[in-house]
Design an enzyme around this catalytic site. Sequence first.
Site, PDB file in Angstrom:
ATOM      1  N   CYS A 136       0.833  -1.205   0.000  1.00 30.77           N
ATOM      2  CA  CYS A 136       0.000   0.000   0.000  1.00 30.77           C
ATOM      3  C   CYS A 136       0.862   1.247   0.000  1.00 30.77           C
ATOM      4  CB  CYS A 136      -0.937  -0.007   1.204  1.00 30.77           C
ATOM      5  SG  CYS A 136      -1.962   1.457   1.288  1.00 30.77           S
ATOM      6  N   CYS A 139      -0.471   4.183   1.934  1.00 29.19           N
ATOM      7  CA  CYS A 139      -0.345   4.094   3.404  1.00 29.19           C
ATOM      8  C   CYS A 139       1.097   4.347   3.833  1.00 29.19           C
ATOM      9  CB  CYS A 139      -0.749   2.706   3.916  1.00 29.19           C
ATOM     10  SG  CYS A 139      -2.210   2.024   3.168  1.00 29.19           S
ATOM     11  N   ASP A 140       2.049   3.781   3.084  1.00 27.69           N
ATOM     12  CA  ASP A 140       3.436   3.723   3.573  1.00 27.69           C
ATOM     13  C   ASP A 140       4.427   4.599   2.807  1.00 27.69           C
ATOM     14  OD1 ASP A 140       2.562   1.849   5.404  1.00 27.69           O
ATOM     15  OD2 ASP A 140       2.918   0.173   4.041  1.00 27.69           O
TER      16      ASP A 140
END
Length: 321
Positions: A136, A139-140
Amino acid sequence: MSNTHSKVLIIGSGPAGYTAAIYAARANLNPTLVTGTEPGGQLMITTEVENYPGFADVIQGPWLMEQMRAQAEHVGTHMVSDYIQDVDFSSRPYKATGDSGTVYTGDTIVIATGAKARWLGLDSEYEYRGKGVSACATCDGFFFRGKEVAIVGGGNTAVEEALFLTNFCSKVTLIHRRDTLRAEKILQDRLFDNDKMEFIWDTTVEQVIGNEQGMTGLRLKNVKTGEETTLEAEGFFVAIGHDPATDLFKGKLEMDELNYIITKPDSTETSIPGVYAAGDVTDHTYRQAVTAAGMGCMAALEADRFLAVQETLQPSTEAAE
Ligand code: FAD
Ligand code: NAP
């Protein structure tokens, strides 16, 4: 252990589940929706959504899902935070058991469990998950500010995530097993125009390499020449698609060879009457928020009609009293 009964039980809280809930609630069917462990579904891990109709300006995926949830709640959906771990479709009312121990029964069921990120299946990929390896980027990606990263995949997800990563990273190398991308042309154009992007074609990732601090690179193999090389990278994003979340329904509903739930033509009805499947869990062709929402609408309308027919055949005690 408690028991909750509803006329329409919806499993999953992506666009399909929330839309089914909106329609079922507005038909006075008092639906219960079990959200699962990813409330809002896949669009919670993306940023900009440009193709959901009704919004002239670019909107954010998480915002869209918050709006859908609020709409479903405002019209009367009973929203439950739980994860269904077992189902029993052998007789009506159908049963679904949550991790919490609650048994949810439904006169009809709408399955909207969507899809999950696919991994390459390498031991080293698992070893370095959270230490450089992620599925992701949205997200990261922030954690890789100023670093060189790699991404594998050639679909819309890989291209969007690669573009997103260029906002943070000094260099993003896209590795693809063929020499053409399957992503939409407009996204490809943006990617090829981006100075931070580099490409390695006809190549597979064989191993993630690193040390105790985290990953340091990838072992790659050219599928045409067999040549093996090493690419230095501090981050590696796997963006190779998704698998339908259907383990729960194996042996209980008809599925295709890719484990997607089979529905009847022009319908969301599964192999069990009164059990419907909507969204990515049944769709490997379109896999879009708007198509998932459309199928959620269809499922709720079909559940409503099914219940009306059942009521005619066998009036409920409530109605008889
Ligand atoms: P999902 O969104 O996958 O939701 C599934 C739900 O089921 C989740 O809430 C989960 O918690 C729940 N669940 C799963 N198992 C259980 C269980 N056992 N018990 C209870 N609940 C369960 N589409 C677009 O149209 N436009 C875009 O811009 C776009 N961008 C995307 C970006 C990314 C990074 C990704 C990954 C996808 C994108 N898509 C986009 C595709 C879109 O997100 C999906 O098509 C859509 O979310 C599918 O909706 P769904 O309701 O079928 O399932
Ligand atoms: P996808 O379209 O299935 O693409 C998966 C990519 O990963 C393909 O390029 C595939 O290669 C590659 N791949 C698969 N398995 C691999 C493996 N084991 N090793 C190496 N490479 C592998 O998946 P997606 O990109 O996640 O998209 C899923 C759906 O969501 C699509 O319908 C897409 O349109 C939709 N989506 C839409 C948007 C948008 O509209 N903005 C954004 C994101 C996603 P091959 O090409 O060789 O098969």
